[in-house]
Design a protein around this motif. Structure first.
Motif, PDB file in Angstrom:
ATOM      1  N   PRO A 655       0.828  -1.210   0.000  1.00 31.62           N
ATOM      2  CA  PRO A 655       0.000   0.000   0.000  1.00 31.62           C
ATOM      3  C   PRO A 655       0.863   1.261   0.000  1.00 31.62           C
ATOM      4  O   PRO A 655       1.934   1.300   0.612  1.00 31.62           O
ATOM      5  N   GLU A 656       0.356   2.280  -0.676  1.00 29.07           N
ATOM      6  CA  GLU A 656       1.129   3.513  -0.890  1.00 29.07           C
ATOM      7  C   GLU A 656       1.584   4.171   0.407  1.00 29.07           C
ATOM      8  O   GLU A 656       2.676   4.739   0.477  1.00 29.07           O
ATOM      9  N   GLU A 657       0.760   4.066   1.476  1.00 27.90           N
ATOM     10  CA  GLU A 657       1.122   4.768   2.715  1.00 27.90           C
ATOM     11  C   GLU A 657       2.378   4.214   3.383  1.00 27.90           C
ATOM     12  O   GLU A 657       2.967   4.863   4.245  1.00 27.90           O
ATOM     13  N   PHE A 658       2.799   3.008   2.992  1.00 26.60           N
ATOM     14  CA  PHE A 658       3.997   2.410   3.598  1.00 26.60           C
ATOM     15  C   PHE A 658       5.240   2.563   2.714  1.00 26.60           C
ATOM     16  O   PHE A 658       6.296   2.003   3.024  1.00 26.60           O
ATOM     17  N   GLN A 659       5.120   3.321   1.619  1.00 29.59           N
ATOM     18  CA  GLN A 659       6.229   3.397   0.660  1.00 29.59           C
ATOM     19  C   GLN A 659       7.511   3.928   1.304  1.00 29.59           C
ATOM     20  O   GLN A 659       8.595   3.382   1.104  1.00 29.59           O
ATOM     21  N   VAL A 678       3.772   4.149  -8.612  1.00 26.97           N
ATOM     22  CA  VAL A 678       2.560   4.152  -7.781  1.00 26.97           C
ATOM     23  C   VAL A 678       1.363   4.049  -8.704  1.00 26.97           C
ATOM     24  O   VAL A 678       1.254   4.780  -9.693  1.00 26.97           O
ATOM     25  N   GLY A 681      -3.132   3.530  -5.482  1.00 27.47           N
ATOM     26  CA  GLY A 681      -2.990   3.235  -4.060  1.00 27.47           C
ATOM     27  C   GLY A 681      -1.938   2.207  -3.713  1.00 27.47           C
ATOM     28  O   GLY A 681      -1.683   1.957  -2.530  1.00 27.47           O
ATOM     29  N   TRP A 682      -1.316   1.597  -4.723  1.00 28.20           N
ATOM     30  CA  TRP A 682      -0.282   0.595  -4.466  1.00 28.20           C
ATOM     31  C   TRP A 682       1.025   1.039  -5.105  1.00 28.20           C
ATOM     32  O   TRP A 682       1.024   1.619  -6.183  1.00 28.20           O
ATOM     33  N   THR A 704       5.846  -4.265   8.863  1.00 27.96           N
ATOM     34  CA  THR A 704       5.822  -2.841   8.487  1.00 27.96           C
ATOM     35  C   THR A 704       4.546  -2.479   7.721  1.00 27.96           C
ATOM     36  O   THR A 704       4.018  -1.386   7.876  1.00 27.96           O
ATOM     37  N   THR A 705       4.075  -3.397   6.874  1.00 27.23           N
ATOM     38  CA  THR A 705       2.946  -3.085   5.978  1.00 27.23           C
ATOM     39  C   THR A 705       1.635  -3.738   6.428  1.00 27.23           C
ATOM     40  O   THR A 705       0.724  -3.921   5.632  1.00 27.23           O
ATOM     41  N   GLN A 706       1.549  -4.110   7.729  1.00 32.10           N
ATOM     42  CA  GLN A 706       0.339  -4.750   8.280  1.00 32.10           C
ATOM     43  C   GLN A 706      -0.038  -6.019   7.506  1.00 32.10           C
ATOM     44  O   GLN A 706      -1.209  -6.311   7.276  1.00 32.10           O
TER      45      GLN A 706
END
Length: 747
Positions: A655-659, A678, A681-682, A704-706
């Motif tokens: 997911p983008e928020e963990f980049q 990107v 969202g991925w 880290t990425t759940q």
């Protein structure tokens, strides 16, 4: 009595189900509806295909649908299914538990009166040899791509393997029902990343949860899949809102074909109205030459697009007669000449077959074969051209995953299996002992990860030896050695998962639990700059002594050759007689097996012998063998050496928020970022990271990425390692050898 025999006696289906509800576990409905399958088919009615793709692109699910729609199985099951059955082609218990394909599995089925042999291959890079040997014997392939993931790291590997064996392919963009599906992006990636001249021959009607069917650009009709399992195929008019896109994409298809097919190009330039047959013939011609890749779409899980894919396999992929196969024949001067093999399905030509896969079956070793020429009958005698051994074919079978059907004869183009044949993967068999033919071998990549392995209980050693013996014979990328210096058994393979799977199989299949030690990476030692040597080996102990002198230079090879070692004889005159040169080369190559810096193999160097001396009585090949070893030891003392480490091409998605966190992890592991992308969202990050830094990364990435992040890696190249790692490895090696730095400095 087989099902086919019963059917030939006009026993109806009701009687058959009472007599033989299941023979060798096979489906009665298949044999009842396709009793002619066992008939001797012509070459044009035969296809040998493989299903290949990146991990989790839907290969096994697609194969399950193919088997169902062709009547091969009576009900479908899912990979890692809730009903605890699992997909037909994932017959191993470990495969069903993990939901991944570990071993390639072969099956055969029938579609529109064509026999189709299918091999479902693993997607994980750790089992890449399964894909390698499948593509070696197949005539065509289906490259499956995920509509969300697109072209991924293993897709690139599979594409390289297809190119290596010149295998024509179709592309099937799967998983249209997934959130974020974008087949247009995937097509663009095929053109830019894989360099395929590709174009749609189908378009999806709706995407994600709105996937309703597909549009065939050639026939210009909409196709819908109805019924409980999509078994009812209904044709209809193209939806009006898609007419413009259909016309544009059809025009694009014709233009891409015209660029590579002269016949269609001429018709197109002359403004001739193109018929369906014109376009289909052009696709077939250009596909067989690997100049064009037709792209189909669908979703195997939702039962859409599979039947048109089967039609495309028959229409566009080659039959065995359209593929040129050659064997190598050794001439008297040691050179090889190519001999073209005949694909005629008769017994006029001698039999030539290739053993491409070994497996331990219920009745002994099961050997998968591809028949390239002639015919083989049950009880015929075969000759292994490598070992010159003679064997008798006791039992011929066709395979359906882990089930089998006995046959009495096989012909050119068939894929089959034999029991009780002692051979190695890649051996060639003929039925005439005078035929000195051998097929081109299968490319086997070198292992990149090593781990120490030992049994938990000493009483299991016999079972351990049996299991390791079988697995190393079946899988050429799995190596087992004993390190005499460190007094430990070493198992080497293509990755941590690869070795972990075999450890679990030892426990399950041989009741032999094992302990795997910390993974060891295959480093290499190499020279930094040329170094001259002049070594005299002289030994006298009564009687004939030993005398040999070698003079020359050892130098580093260029970076693209840093995994090879070369020997060059540049002597002039008779100072070193030619009969002693092989001894020098053997001595050099023996020393390259274990370097003196860290105990790893030596690579990327060239040994040039330029001069030397010999003694008419005391010189021998063994003396020059010893002299070459002494010369290498001298160069170790005087030369400037360094260590090389394997660099892996790593692709991480999440997911983008963990980049940002993921990029930080890669940098921390000494990775070099090649590209980031990107999409909806991925993110996808492609980086080059030393293999030594990748152990334990999967746990770190998931935390880290759940649990949403994934990564794949494959070997890229060897590169010099950093000074800190080099010093650590040298220190560890010296300690393991009982040599302290202080002792070394005193010496």
């Amino acid at each position: 009595m087989t099902i086919v025999t019963l059917l030939s006696r006009n026993i109806n289906l009701t009687q058959l189900s009472k007599l033989h509800p299941c023979i060798y576990g096979q489906n009665v409905r298949f044999w009842a509806s396709h009793a002619k399958f066992a008939e001797h088919k012509s070459l044009e009615k035969l296809r040998n295909i493989g299903i290949s793709a990146h991990i989790d692109s839907g290969k096994t699910t697609l194969t399950e649908r193919i088997l169902y729609y062709t009547g091969r199985i009576s009900e479908m099951h899912e990979v890692k299914g809730k009903d605890n059955v699992g997909a037909t082609m994932d017959s191993m218990e470990l495969e069903r538990q993990r939901g991944i394909t570990i071993q390639s599995a072969a099956t055969y089925t029938l579609w529109n009166d064509h026999n189709i042999n299918i091999i479902d291959t693993p997607g994980h890079v750790d089992f890449t040899v399964e894909v390698e040997r499948a593509l070696r014997v197949l005539d065509g392939a289906v490259l499956v791509l995920c509509a969300v993931g697109g072209v991924q790291s293993q897709t690139l590997t599979v594409n390289r393997q297809m190119k290596r064996y010149n295998v024509p392919c179709l592309a099937f963009i799967n998983k249209l029902d997934r959130m974020g599906a974008n087949p247009k992006k995937v097509l663009q990636q095929m053109r830019t990343k894989l360099h395929h001249n590709a174009a749609f021959i189908q378009l999806p009607i709706g995407l994600e949860s709105n996937t309703k069917g597909i549009v065939d650009l050639i026939s210009q009709k909409a196709i819908y899949f109805e019924g409980n399992f999509g078994e009812v195929v209904r044709e209809d008019e193209i939806p009006k809102d898609m007419n413009t896109e259909v016309n544009e994409r059809r025009q694009e298809l014709i233009e891409h074909l015209s660029n590579v097919d002269d016949t269609l190009g001429e018709l197109y330039l002359n403004d001739t109205k193109l018929t369906e047959k014109d376009i289909m013939n052009a696709i077939r011609r250009s596909c067989l030459k690997r100049k064009f890749t037709p792209v189909l779409v669908g979703t195997a899980l939702k039962n859409k697009g599979v039947q048109p894919l089967l039609d495309a396999i028959i229409n566009y992929l080659p039959n065995p007669g359209e593929v040129e196969n050659y064997a190598l024949q050794e001439k008297s001067d040691g050179e090889y000449t190519k001999v073209k093999l005949s694909s005629d399905r008769d017994d006029k030509n001698p039999f030539v077959g290739l053993a491409f896969k070994l497996e331990a079956g219920r009745f002994g070793q099961l050997t998968y074969f591809r028949c390239y020429q002639g015919m083989l009958k049950k009880s015929d005698t075969l000759y292994n051209t490598r070992t010159k051994k003679k064997v008798r074919t006791q039992r011929l079978v066709r395979l359906h995953s882990n089930q089998m059907e006995d046959v009495t004869e096989v012909y050119a183009g068939d894929i089959f299996a034999l029991f009780g044949i002692d051979c190695a993967s890649g051996d060639t068999f003929v039925n005439d002992s005078k035929l000195e033919l051998s097929m081109e071998s299968i490319y086997v990549p070198d292992p990149v990860v090593s781990m120490s392995i030992q049994t938990k209980n000493s009483k299991d050693r016999e079972n351990f030896a049996k299991g390791i013996g079988r697995f190393t014979k079946e899988d050429p990328t799995l190596r087992f050695t004993y390190d005499t210096d460190n007094k430990e058994s070493i198992i080497s393979g293509m990755g941590e998962l690869h070795l972990e799977i075999y450890a679990q199989r030892l426990e399950r299949e041989y009741n032999c639990p094992v302990i795997l030690g910390k993974p060891k990476v295959s480093f290499r030692e190499t020279l930094c700059e040329p170094c001259e040597f002049d070594y005299l080996h002289k030994k006298q102990s009564g009687g004939a002594g030993q005398y040999a002198r070698v003079i020359g230079i050892m130098e580093p090879l260029p970076p693209h050759k840093n995994m090879s070692i070369e020997f060059s004889d540049e002597t002039i005159g008779t100072n070193v007689p030619k009969q002693y040169i092989p001894g020098v080369e053997k001595g050099f190559r023996a020393m390259c097996e274990k370097g003196m810096l860290s105990g790893h193999k030596i690579a990327g160097i060239k040994f040039k012998i330029m001069d030397g001396m010999h003694h008419c009585v005391d010189s021998s090949e063994f003396a020059f063998f010893q002299a070459a070893q002494g010369a290498v030891r001298d160069v170790f003392e005087t030369g400037n050496w360094r260590l090389l480490e394997p660099i892996m091409l790593v692709e991480v998605t999440g997911p983008e928020e963990f980049q940002g966190l993921v990029l930080g992890q890669i940098n921390k592991r000494r990775g070099i970022i090649n590209s980031t992308e990107v999409n909806e969202g991925w993110f996808t990050v492609i980086a080059e990271v030393p293999l030594n830094e990748m152990f334990g990364y999967v746990g770190e990435l998931r935390s880290t990425t759940q649990g949403k992040g994934e990564f794949t890696m494959e070997y890229a190249r060897y590169s010099p390692c950093v000074l800190e790692v080099q010093e650590q490895l040298i220190r560890q090696y010296q300690e393991s050898q009982g040599i302290t730095i202080a002792q070394k400095s005193k010496n």
